[in-house]
Write a protein that holds these residues in place. Structure first.
Motif, PDB file in Angstrom:
ATOM      1  N   ALA A 190       0.988   4.277  -2.907  1.00 21.98           N
ATOM      2  CA  ALA A 190       0.661   5.411  -2.239  1.00 21.98           C
ATOM      3  C   ALA A 190       1.295   6.313  -3.042  1.00 21.98           C
ATOM      4  CB  ALA A 190       0.253   5.706  -0.843  1.00 21.98           C
ATOM      5  N   ASP A 191       3.058   6.007  -3.293  1.00 22.12           N
ATOM      6  CA  ASP A 191       3.806   6.683  -3.468  1.00 22.12           C
ATOM      7  C   ASP A 191       3.290   7.005  -4.868  1.00 22.12           C
ATOM      8  OD1 ASP A 191       4.672   7.237  -0.930  1.00 22.12           O
ATOM      9  OD2 ASP A 191       5.830   6.050  -0.935  1.00 22.12           O
ATOM     10  N   ALA A 223      -0.472   7.447  -6.592  1.00 20.74           N
ATOM     11  CA  ALA A 223      -1.716   8.782  -5.791  1.00 20.74           C
ATOM     12  C   ALA A 223      -2.140   9.749  -7.013  1.00 20.74           C
ATOM     13  CB  ALA A 223      -0.908   9.079  -4.989  1.00 20.74           C
ATOM     14  N   LEU A 282       0.773  -0.948  -0.256  1.00 20.85           N
ATOM     15  CA  LEU A 282      -0.447  -0.224   0.350  1.00 20.85           C
ATOM     16  C   LEU A 282       0.643   1.229  -0.159  1.00 20.85           C
ATOM     17  CD1 LEU A 282      -2.800  -0.927   2.278  1.00 20.85           C
ATOM     18  CD2 LEU A 282      -2.843  -0.642  -0.605  1.00 20.85           C
ATOM     19  N   PHE A 316      -4.937  11.534  -3.174  1.00 15.66           N
ATOM     20  CA  PHE A 316      -6.040  10.441  -2.968  1.00 15.66           C
ATOM     21  C   PHE A 316      -5.783   9.335  -4.395  1.00 15.66           C
ATOM     22  CE2 PHE A 316      -8.810  13.476  -1.235  1.00 15.66           C
ATOM     23  CZ  PHE A 316      -9.475  12.648  -0.537  1.00 15.66           C
ATOM     24  N   LEU A 317      -5.836   7.712  -4.123  1.00 18.51           N
ATOM     25  CA  LEU A 317      -5.143   6.635  -4.640  1.00 18.51           C
ATOM     26  C   LEU A 317      -6.824   6.475  -4.585  1.00 18.51           C
ATOM     27  CD1 LEU A 317      -3.167   4.969  -5.523  1.00 18.51           C
ATOM     28  CD2 LEU A 317      -3.531   3.650  -3.071  1.00 18.51           C
TER      29      LEU A 317
END
Length: 67
Positions: A48-49, A52, A44, A57-58
């Motif tokens: 996210a990095d 996103a 995760l 937001f993802l």
């Protein structure tokens, strides 16, 4: 060990992504992030990095859930 996409989806949709012991489970639905199919074992933090949206937001889409 890092939290994986599989862990998040199992907590939110256990009937589709949970692991049933001793039972055969149906193949999981397709999971898309930013429109791209991603492996359920993706970390995760990496998602996210790397994926996103500009608003931070993802966006995750689960396709193929039964009605």
């Amino acid at each position: 060990s890092p939290r994986r996409l599989r862990h998040l989806l199992a907590s939110l949709l256990p009937q589709h992504f949970g692991e049933a012991e001793g039972e055969a489970v149906a193949p999981p639905p397709t999971v898309l992030v930013q429109g791209v199919a991603v492996p359920l074992d993706s970390p995760l933090a990496w998602l996210a990095d790397a994926c996103a949206h500009a608003d931070g937001f993802l966006y995750v889409v689960v396709r193929g859930l039964p009605p």
